[in-house]
Design a protein around this motif. Structure first.
Motif, PDB file in Angstrom:
ATOM      1  N   ALA A  35      30.323  38.288  54.527  1.00  0.00           N
ATOM      2  CA  ALA A  35      30.031  36.918  54.099  1.00  0.00           C
ATOM      3  C   ALA A  35      31.170  35.958  54.392  1.00  0.00           C
ATOM      4  O   ALA A  35      31.041  34.751  54.159  1.00  0.00           O
ATOM      5  CB  ALA A  35      29.719  36.904  52.600  1.00  0.00           C
ATOM      6  N   GLY A  36      32.304  36.473  54.894  1.00  0.00           N
ATOM      7  CA  GLY A  36      33.457  35.614  55.162  1.00  0.00           C
ATOM      8  C   GLY A  36      34.147  35.136  53.905  1.00  0.00           C
ATOM      9  O   GLY A  36      34.814  34.086  53.910  1.00  0.00           O
ATOM     10  N   VAL A  37      34.025  35.911  52.814  1.00  0.00           N
ATOM     11  CA  VAL A  37      34.600  35.538  51.517  1.00  0.00           C
ATOM     12  C   VAL A  37      35.909  36.294  51.287  1.00  0.00           C
ATOM     13  O   VAL A  37      35.959  37.513  51.426  1.00  0.00           O
ATOM     14  CB  VAL A  37      33.616  35.845  50.370  1.00  0.00           C
ATOM     15  CG1 VAL A  37      34.297  35.737  49.009  1.00  0.00           C
ATOM     16  CG2 VAL A  37      32.415  34.911  50.445  1.00  0.00           C
ATOM     17  N   THR A  38      36.954  35.554  50.933  1.00  0.00           N
ATOM     18  CA  THR A  38      38.222  36.163  50.563  1.00  0.00           C
ATOM     19  C   THR A  38      38.269  36.315  49.048  1.00  0.00           C
ATOM     20  O   THR A  38      38.078  35.336  48.309  1.00  0.00           O
ATOM     21  CB  THR A  38      39.412  35.310  51.014  1.00  0.00           C
ATOM     22  OG1 THR A  38      39.427  35.229  52.444  1.00  0.00           O
ATOM     23  CG2 THR A  38      40.732  35.908  50.546  1.00  0.00           C
ATOM     24  N   ALA A  39      38.503  37.544  48.580  1.00  0.00           N
ATOM     25  CA  ALA A  39      38.607  37.822  47.147  1.00  0.00           C
ATOM     26  C   ALA A  39      39.899  38.591  46.896  1.00  0.00           C
ATOM     27  O   ALA A  39      40.129  39.640  47.505  1.00  0.00           O
ATOM     28  CB  ALA A  39      37.405  38.621  46.666  1.00  0.00           C
ATOM     29  N   ILE A  40      40.738  38.061  46.019  1.00  0.00           N
ATOM     30  CA  ILE A  40      42.001  38.716  45.666  1.00  0.00           C
ATOM     31  C   ILE A  40      41.969  38.997  44.165  1.00  0.00           C
ATOM     32  O   ILE A  40      41.826  38.075  43.356  1.00  0.00           O
ATOM     33  CB  ILE A  40      43.206  37.846  46.036  1.00  0.00           C
ATOM     34  CG1 ILE A  40      43.183  37.527  47.531  1.00  0.00           C
ATOM     35  CG2 ILE A  40      44.510  38.550  45.672  1.00  0.00           C
ATOM     36  CD1 ILE A  40      44.281  36.596  47.984  1.00  0.00           C
TER      37      ILE A  40
ATOM     38  N   ASP B 146      43.784  33.696  53.717  1.00  0.00           N
ATOM     39  CA  ASP B 146      42.403  33.606  54.207  1.00  0.00           C
ATOM     40  C   ASP B 146      42.084  34.903  54.949  1.00  0.00           C
ATOM     41  O   ASP B 146      42.295  35.029  56.149  1.00  0.00           O
ATOM     42  CB  ASP B 146      42.255  32.392  55.130  1.00  0.00           C
ATOM     43  CG  ASP B 146      40.802  32.151  55.528  1.00  0.00           C
ATOM     44  OD1 ASP B 146      39.909  32.830  54.982  1.00  0.00           O
ATOM     45  OD2 ASP B 146      40.569  31.292  56.402  1.00  0.00           O
ATOM     46  N   ARG B 147      41.610  35.888  54.202  1.00  0.00           N
ATOM     47  CA  ARG B 147      41.374  37.214  54.748  1.00  0.00           C
ATOM     48  C   ARG B 147      40.106  37.791  54.117  1.00  0.00           C
ATOM     49  O   ARG B 147      40.158  38.365  53.031  1.00  0.00           O
ATOM     50  CB  ARG B 147      42.565  38.122  54.462  1.00  0.00           C
ATOM     51  CG  ARG B 147      42.477  39.505  55.088  1.00  0.00           C
ATOM     52  CD  ARG B 147      43.663  40.354  54.651  1.00  0.00           C
ATOM     53  NE  ARG B 147      43.599  41.686  55.221  1.00  0.00           N
ATOM     54  CZ  ARG B 147      44.398  42.698  54.870  1.00  0.00           C
ATOM     55  NH1 ARG B 147      45.320  42.509  53.937  1.00  0.00           N
ATOM     56  NH2 ARG B 147      44.277  43.888  55.430  1.00  0.00           N
ATOM     57  N   PRO B 148      38.961  37.594  54.748  1.00  0.00           N
ATOM     58  CA  PRO B 148      37.704  38.065  54.152  1.00  0.00           C
ATOM     59  C   PRO B 148      37.771  39.533  53.735  1.00  0.00           C
ATOM     60  O   PRO B 148      38.309  40.387  54.444  1.00  0.00           O
ATOM     61  CB  PRO B 148      36.690  37.836  55.264  1.00  0.00           C
ATOM     62  CG  PRO B 148      37.231  36.668  56.017  1.00  0.00           C
ATOM     63  CD  PRO B 148      38.718  36.890  56.015  1.00  0.00           C
ATOM     64  N   GLY B 149      37.235  39.813  52.569  1.00  0.00           N
ATOM     65  CA  GLY B 149      37.263  41.141  51.985  1.00  0.00           C
ATOM     66  C   GLY B 149      37.708  41.044  50.538  1.00  0.00           C
ATOM     67  O   GLY B 149      37.900  39.941  50.002  1.00  0.00           O
ATOM     68  N   VAL B 150      37.876  42.184  49.879  1.00  0.00           N
ATOM     69  CA  VAL B 150      38.351  42.235  48.500  1.00  0.00           C
ATOM     70  C   VAL B 150      39.653  43.026  48.500  1.00  0.00           C
ATOM     71  O   VAL B 150      39.688  44.180  48.939  1.00  0.00           O
ATOM     72  CB  VAL B 150      37.326  42.899  47.566  1.00  0.00           C
ATOM     73  CG1 VAL B 150      37.796  42.807  46.117  1.00  0.00           C
ATOM     74  CG2 VAL B 150      35.948  42.246  47.713  1.00  0.00           C
ATOM     75  N   TRP B 151      40.728  42.411  47.980  1.00  0.00           N
ATOM     76  CA  TRP B 151      42.059  42.986  48.106  1.00  0.00           C
ATOM     77  C   TRP B 151      42.831  42.925  46.798  1.00  0.00           C
ATOM     78  O   TRP B 151      42.797  41.905  46.105  1.00  0.00           O
ATOM     79  CB  TRP B 151      42.870  42.213  49.163  1.00  0.00           C
ATOM     80  CG  TRP B 151      42.127  41.904  50.415  1.00  0.00           C
ATOM     81  CD1 TRP B 151      41.504  40.730  50.738  1.00  0.00           C
ATOM     82  CD2 TRP B 151      41.902  42.796  51.521  1.00  0.00           C
ATOM     83  NE1 TRP B 151      40.919  40.822  51.974  1.00  0.00           N
ATOM     84  CE2 TRP B 151      41.135  42.079  52.484  1.00  0.00           C
ATOM     85  CE3 TRP B 151      42.285  44.106  51.792  1.00  0.00           C
ATOM     86  CZ2 TRP B 151      40.747  42.644  53.684  1.00  0.00           C
ATOM     87  CZ3 TRP B 151      41.899  44.680  52.985  1.00  0.00           C
ATOM     88  CH2 TRP B 151      41.142  43.951  53.934  1.00  0.00           C
ATOM     89  N   PRO B 152      43.581  43.994  46.466  1.00  0.00           N
ATOM     90  CA  PRO B 152      44.592  43.852  45.421  1.00  0.00           C
ATOM     91  C   PRO B 152      45.748  43.027  45.970  1.00  0.00           C
ATOM     92  O   PRO B 152      45.914  42.902  47.191  1.00  0.00           O
ATOM     93  CB  PRO B 152      45.017  45.300  45.148  1.00  0.00           C
ATOM     94  CG  PRO B 152      44.719  46.028  46.423  1.00  0.00           C
ATOM     95  CD  PRO B 152      43.521  45.356  47.017  1.00  0.00           C
TER      96      PRO B 152
END
Length: 371
Positions: free
Chosen positions: A123-128, A336-342
C-alpha cells in the motif's frame, strides 16, 4: 502546505505530550486528538494552541475510526495499555493509505502489527512502531552501540522510572499487566523463558539516579533487537525509584497467586493504589526516566563495550519526544520506507542524534576496549 495528524488517545497523559511535541516542532501541522468524551471538560485549544483540535472517537466504532483516519497524513496511536489492543488502527491506515506510528510497548501487539509488513509495503504505507522512550529512544541507543563495534554479542538494556513517571494511571496498569506470565528472551544464542521481575541486578545510571536495582521485564525490544542485530543475548530490565516500589512489585509478581494477578479487577485495584502512592512519593522522587544501553562485542580483535544512556526529568515528556520526533521525521519525509518497522530498523543513527540535540536530550557515552 498543511500536514494533518490524528493522535488516537490524545487526551491521555502520553498523547498530550506527543501532541505538544509535534505542535512545537512541526509548525505546519494541523493536529486532531481523540478521546471518548463527547465534550471534553476543557477546550483543547486552551491547553495546546489553536492548531490542535478535538474529535470524539471510540475505537470499537469501525465506521468512526475510518472517517477519523481518512485523508490524514499521519496517524499516531497512543491509546494504551496496548495489551488490550489489536492491529485494527494500523490495518485501517493501510487500507486508506495513511502513514502510522505508535507508542506501543507490548510484545503481543507488536507481533500483530509487524505481521502487516507486506500489506503496508504493497500500500506504500510507512509504519514505525514502539516509539517513545522505552521502547523507542532505547532502541536507537542500542543501534548506535552496535554500529560502534565490529561484532556485537550482547545487548543489556536497563530502564528506571521515578515514581509514576508523570504518565498517569495507564503506566501502572501496564506494569501489573506485565507481571501476568513468564516470557521468552534471547539469551546465550537461544530462546529461554524467564519470570517477570526476577534476577535483580544493580545498574549505574547517570545522576541523579546512580545505582538502581533492575529486573527482567517483558518489552518488545526483547524480540525485535535480536531480530534486528545478530547478537547472542538481548536483556531488557526495568526498575523504579524509590527502591521500595521494586520490592513491592517483586512481592506481587512472586508471592501472589497467579489467578489474582490475572484478574482485571485486581490489576485495576493495584493500579489505582499505586497511582495514589506515587502521587505522594513523586514529590521527592521526581517523575523522571533514565535509559542505559550497554552493547558488548569485539572491536579491532579485542573485547569492547559501548555504553550509552540518556535521561529526562519527566518520563511522560520523554515519551512525547520519542514519538513526536519520529512523527516530525515522517511528516518531513525523512523517514519514508513502506512497511512496518521497529524504531531500530527505521531510524538512522545520524538522524537520531539530530533529534536528541534538537530536543536538548543529552546522550552520555562510554567506550571501553580491553587491552
Amino acid at each position: 502546505m498543511t500536514k494533518t495528524v490524528l493522535i488516537i488517545g490524545g487526551r491521555g497523559r502520553i498523547g498530550t505530550e506527543v501532541a505538544r511535541d509535534i505542535a512545537a516542532y512541526c509548525p505546519d501541522a494541523e493536529i486532531t486528538i481523540t478521546g471518548r468524551e463527547e465534550n471534553p471538560d476543557r477546550r483543547v485549544s486552551d491547553e495546546m494552541g489553536q492548531r490542535v483540535g478535538y474529535r470524539a472517537l471510540d475505537l470499537a466504532d469501525e465506521t468512526g475510526l475510518r472517517e477519523a483516519i481518512a485523508d490524514r497524513d499521519l496517524v499516531v496511536h497512543t491509546a494504551g495499555p496496548f495489551h488490550h489492543r489489536d492491529g485494527r488502527v494500523l490495518q485501517t491506515c493501510i487500507e486508506l493509505g495513511v502513514n502510522y506510528t505508535d507508542v506501543s510497548d507490548n510484545r503481543g501487539f507488536t507481533k500483530r502489527v509487524l505481521a502487516l509488513k507486506e500489506a503496508a509495503q504493497a500500500a506504500g504505507v510507512t509504519a514505525i512502531v514502539n516509539t517513545g522512550i522505552f521502547p523507542g529512544i532505547s532502541n536507537s541507543l542500542v543501534r548506535q552501540g552496535v554500529e560502534q563495534l565490529d561484532r556485537a554479542d550482547k545487548i543489556h538494556l536497563s530502564y528506571v522510572v521515578g515514581g509514576s513517571g508523570g504518565a498517569g494511571v495507564t503506566v501502572m496498569r501496564t506494569t501489573f499487566l506485565g507481571l501476568q506470565q513468564p516470557f521468552e528472551v534471547w539469551k546465550d544464542g537461544k530462546w529461554q523463558v524467564v519470570n517477570p521481575y526476577s534476577d535483580r541486578e544493580t545498574v549505574e545510571f547517570p545522576p541523579p539516579y546512580g545505582k538502581i536495582g533492575v529486573y527482567w521485564f517483558d518489552m518488545p525490544e526483547a524480540f525485535t533487537l535480536p531480530e534486528s542485530f545478530p547478537v547472542q543475548t538481548a536483556m531488557t530490565k526495568f526498575g523504579t525509584a524509590p527502591d521500595f516500589y521494586n520490592h513491592l512489585t517483586w512481592m506481587v509478581a512472586h508471592l501472589w497467586p497467579s489467578s489474582w494477578i490475572k484478574n482485571p479487577a485486581v490489576v485495576e485495584f493495584l493500579s489505582q493504589v499505586s497511582y495514589f502512592m506515587t502521587s505522594i512519593t513523586d514529590n521527592f522522587s521526581g517523575t523522571g526516566v533514565a535509559v542505559r544501553a550497554a552493547v558488548s562485542g569485539m572491536k579491532e580483535g579485542k573485547p569492547a563495550t559501548f555504553c550509552s544512556s540518556t535521561l529526562h526529568e519527566s518520563a511522560a515528556v520523554a515519551t512525547g519526544i520519542g514519538t513526536g520526533s519520529i512523527a516530525e521525521m515522517m511528516l518531513d519525509r525523512k523517514l519514508d520506507r513502506p512497511g512496518v518497522w521497529p524504531v531500530e530498523q527505521a531510524l538512522p543513527t545520524d538522524l537520531f542524534k539530530q533529534i536528541m540535540a534538537s530536543r536538548n536530550m543529552k546522550l552520555y557515552r562510554e567506550f571501553s576496549i580491553d587491552t
